[in-house]
Design a protein around this motif. Structure first.
Motif, PDB file in Angstrom:
ATOM      1  N   ILE A   1       0.860  -1.175   0.000  1.00 53.17           N
ATOM      2  CA  ILE A   1       0.000   0.000   0.000  1.00 53.17           C
ATOM      3  C   ILE A   1       0.896   1.226   0.000  1.00 53.17           C
ATOM      4  CG2 ILE A   1      -1.829   1.259   1.193  1.00 53.17           C
ATOM      5  CD1 ILE A   1      -2.601  -1.357   2.556  1.00 53.17           C
ATOM      6  N   LYS A   2       0.713   2.087  -0.949  1.00 52.04           N
ATOM      7  CA  LYS A   2       1.547   3.281  -1.056  1.00 52.04           C
ATOM      8  C   LYS A   2       1.207   4.281   0.062  1.00 52.04           C
ATOM      9  CE  LYS A   2       3.775   2.119  -4.803  1.00 52.04           C
ATOM     10  NZ  LYS A   2       5.245   1.868  -4.770  1.00 52.04           N
ATOM     11  N   GLY A   3       2.248   4.882   0.598  1.00 57.08           N
ATOM     12  CA  GLY A   3       2.057   5.881   1.638  1.00 57.08           C
ATOM     13  C   GLY A   3       2.771   5.498   2.919  1.00 57.08           C
ATOM     14  N   PHE A   4       2.477   6.225   3.981  1.00 58.07           N
ATOM     15  CA  PHE A   4       3.086   5.977   5.281  1.00 58.07           C
ATOM     16  C   PHE A   4       2.043   5.402   6.233  1.00 58.07           C
ATOM     17  CE2 PHE A   4       5.930   8.884   3.240  1.00 58.07           C
ATOM     18  CZ  PHE A   4       7.191   8.472   3.673  1.00 58.07           C
ATOM     19  N   SER A   5       2.479   4.479   7.063  1.00 55.04           N
ATOM     20  CA  SER A   5       1.575   3.640   7.836  1.00 55.04           C
ATOM     21  C   SER A   5       0.514   4.420   8.609  1.00 55.04           C
ATOM     22  CB  SER A   5       2.376   2.766   8.803  1.00 55.04           C
ATOM     23  OG  SER A   5       1.520   2.002   9.601  1.00 55.04           O
ATOM     24  N   CYS A   6       0.921   5.452   9.362  1.00 54.93           N
ATOM     25  CA  CYS A   6      -0.075   6.153  10.191  1.00 54.93           C
ATOM     26  C   CYS A   6      -1.158   6.811   9.343  1.00 54.93           C
ATOM     27  CB  CYS A   6       0.594   7.166  11.111  1.00 54.93           C
ATOM     28  SG  CYS A   6       1.477   8.499  10.280  1.00 54.93           S
ATOM     29  N   GLN A   7      -0.772   7.319   8.179  1.00 53.79           N
ATOM     30  CA  GLN A   7      -1.768   7.919   7.293  1.00 53.79           C
ATOM     31  C   GLN A   7      -2.674   6.851   6.675  1.00 53.79           C
ATOM     32  OE1 GLN A   7      -2.142  11.111   7.208  1.00 53.79           O
ATOM     33  NE2 GLN A   7      -0.295  11.634   8.346  1.00 53.79           N
ATOM     34  N   ILE A   8      -2.090   5.707   6.351  1.00 53.90           N
ATOM     35  CA  ILE A   8      -2.869   4.590   5.811  1.00 53.90           C
ATOM     36  C   ILE A   8      -3.882   4.110   6.844  1.00 53.90           C
ATOM     37  CG2 ILE A   8      -2.699   2.171   5.089  1.00 53.90           C
ATOM     38  CD1 ILE A   8       0.070   2.919   3.871  1.00 53.90           C
ATOM     39  N   VAL A   9      -3.429   3.978   8.099  1.00 55.42           N
ATOM     40  CA  VAL A   9      -4.310   3.528   9.176  1.00 55.42           C
ATOM     41  C   VAL A   9      -5.418   4.553   9.422  1.00 55.42           C
ATOM     42  CG1 VAL A   9      -4.400   3.104  11.668  1.00 55.42           C
ATOM     43  CG2 VAL A   9      -2.602   2.045  10.279  1.00 55.42           C
ATOM     44  N   ALA A  10      -5.057   5.834   9.479  1.00 55.79           N
ATOM     45  CA  ALA A  10      -6.065   6.878   9.685  1.00 55.79           C
ATOM     46  C   ALA A  10      -7.073   6.904   8.541  1.00 55.79           C
ATOM     47  CB  ALA A  10      -5.388   8.237   9.825  1.00 55.79           C
ATOM     48  N   ASP A  11      -6.594   6.758   7.309  1.00 55.38           N
ATOM     49  CA  ASP A  11      -7.492   6.779   6.139  1.00 55.38           C
ATOM     50  C   ASP A  11      -8.483   5.622   6.190  1.00 55.38           C
ATOM     51  OD1 ASP A  11      -6.305   9.057   5.157  1.00 55.38           O
ATOM     52  OD2 ASP A  11      -5.013   8.009   3.725  1.00 55.38           O
ATOM     53  N   GLU A  12      -8.014   4.458   6.658  1.00 55.99           N
ATOM     54  CA  GLU A  12      -8.932   3.320   6.784  1.00 55.99           C
ATOM     55  C   GLU A  12      -9.994   3.614   7.833  1.00 55.99           C
ATOM     56  OE1 GLU A  12     -10.151  -0.833   5.961  1.00 55.99           O
ATOM     57  OE2 GLU A  12      -8.866   0.606   4.915  1.00 55.99           O
TER      58      GLU A  12
END
Length: 497
Positions: free
Chosen positions: A183-194
């Motif tokens: 998944i492209k991006g940085f983990s905390c942003q990916i988690v927040a987006d989910e």
């Protein structure tokens, strides 16, 4: 003649009954939504609102200004998996058998018969979701051990342990049993987006919700957006230090996105938000090659992650609940993540789990301004592989007693993680030497008062020993033979290469 504004209001309410005063009244009478945000290895001194001189955390600072900042907030353990198990169950982690961090493939896990916050809230007609780091089992996404869905989370978007290979472009997330690849991006942003997508698109809007957000940040291996790193390069000595500072700042931005979403959806007023960390900050270079970015700080506290001293277990804690918690408060009442389950049960008016010992207490009196929390048992910690020589601790009021044990002082003799050797000590070791600290006068635990306060020490020593034996007896023993054998074979192959 009828007042024009009054007439307009009546017409509005007649034509749009879902809006205006009706919806506000309905929201105030409904069950509160709950969001728990758990960071990974965030130190007591890593946020601006906790005194960090360089890291900028405006969104978390704002959260603190809108609610209650906890100066004496504790994780249930000084290491990740036990801490998470304690938060979810309201039980000190050794009771449930999560004695250490859980390696991939290990038989240790949060057992199916444990009762979690998510399960209790789900039965109370809450919609529930887990996004981020799970780390409550060794056989992740396998039917051989319970997964987030088995512990009450109707939606889960999780990893077994850390985001891999780093926080940037992770490839090990699983959504409801389906691996997702890179998944492209940085983990905390990916988690927040989910979490945001779940709030906007997937949750049942006619139900209250429980959202458990578990960031990987700022655990190693740290990776941060270049623009954020650049901002800190002028104020730090090393790029790796700038990477860490930017990592915390990136996590702060993710918290800001979540809070903005609550405002946009008009959910903030009826949502309790609890922000905290799973343990103290990581020691620099503990992970060796490729992991040199653990620049977290415990502030004035003694010790760091893996310590029974304050730096390992005292963490940032912020609670915001508009209308129920007065904004701008600071509380020095000792609280712990094990308090969350009884707190949420009282908030929602549901019964506590039966036939099991709980180690937390409801914080609702604290929210209402009563600082005299009545605990049936003092706060307690036990970590057999602690980097500090003491392995066990208990806090009652301003006083903290820490205990050494009859097991090995060094951790090498215990082997790697929970195994047949270490479990002998976990189940049978006795408490030996004791230390005593007045945390109100000596937050840094520099003055052992065991000799000056003999009567107090004996009183606390008796309580601690009794609690230790009780927890020690309850904790299960894991069959680790197959895991140990497979690990030995793997090490042998690596050495033969």
């Amino acid at each position: 003649m009828m007042n024009f504004r009054y007439a307009f209001l009546l017409i509005t309410l007649f034509l749009f009954p879902q809006q205006g005063l009706w919806s506000a009244e309905k929201q105030s009478d409904s069950k509160p939504n709950i969001i728990v945000i758990l960071c990974d290895d965030l130190g007591y001194g890593d946020l601006a609102c906790y005194g960090h001189p360089q890291i900028k955390t405006p969104h978390i600072d704002r959260l603190a200004s809108q609610g209650m900042r906890l100066t004496d907030c504790y994780a249930s353990a000084p290491v990740c998996s036990p801490s998470r198990a304690g938060l979810l169950t309201g039980r000190t982690p050794n009771r449930v058998g999560v004695y250490d961090w859980i390696p991939e493939g290990h038989p240790m896990h949060l057992k199916r018969d444990e009762v979690t916050i998510a399960q209790l809230l789900q039965k109370a007609d809450y919609d529930t979701a887990h996004v981020g780091k799970w780390h409550c089992n060794g056989l992740f996404n396998s039917k051989k051990q319970p997964q987030p869905g088995d512990h009450g989370f109707q939606h889960w978007f999780s990893t077994q342990n850390n985001a891999l290979p780093t926080h940037q472009n992770p490839n090990n997330f699983v959504r409801n049993g389906k691996p997702l690849g890179e998944i492209k991006g940085f983990s905390c942003q990916i988690v927040a987006d989910e979490g945001i997508r779940w709030l906007k698109e997937w949750r049942a809007v006619d139900k209250p919700f429980f959202l458990h957000v578990c960031f990987h940040e700022p655990h190693e291996r740290v990776a941060s957006p270049p623009d954020l790193v650049k901002r800190y390069l002028d104020t730090t000595l090393y790029e790796d230090q700038a990477q860490y500072f930017a990592n915390v700042a990136n996590m702060d931005a993710a918290v800001g996105k979540l809070m903005k979403t609550l405002d946009e959806l008009k959910l903030a007023e009826n949502t309790l938000v609890f922000f905290t960390s799973d343990n103290g900050p990581e020691t620099l270079n503990r992970y060796g090659k490729g992991s040199r970015r653990s620049w977290g700080t415990p502030g004035v506290l003694r010790g760091m992650k893996l310590h029974i001293y304050e730096g390992g277990i005292r963490v940032p804690g912020i609670i915001r609940w508009p209308g129920r918690i007065e904004a701008g408060q600071e509380s020095n009442v000792p609280v712990s993540s094990v308090d969350m389950l009884p707190t949420f049960c009282e908030m929602v008016n549901i019964s506590l789990p039966k036939n099991r010992e709980l180690d937390g207490t409801s914080l609702l009196p604290l929210f209402a301004g009563n600082n005299d929390l009545q605990r049936s048992t003092p706060l307690f910690w036990n970590y057999y592989r602690a980097n500090s020589t003491p392995r066990v601790a208990m806090r009652e009021g301003d006083w903290k007693v820490v205990a050494h044990w009859s097991g090995p002082e060094g951790i090498r003799r215990l082997g790697n993680n929970v195994n047949s050797i270490s479990q002998e000590y976990i189940k049978n070791a006795k408490l030996t030497k004791f230390e005593l600290y007045n945390l109100k006068e000596d937050i840094s635990e520099q003055h052992n008062l065991a000799w000056q306060e003999r009567e107090r020490l004996n009183h606390l020593k008796k309580k601690l020993t009794q609690k230790y034996k009780e927890v020690q007896k309850e904790g299960p023993v894991w069959d680790t033979k197959s895991y140990e054998q497979s690990r030995e074979k793997s090490l042998f192959k690596d050495q033969a290469k």
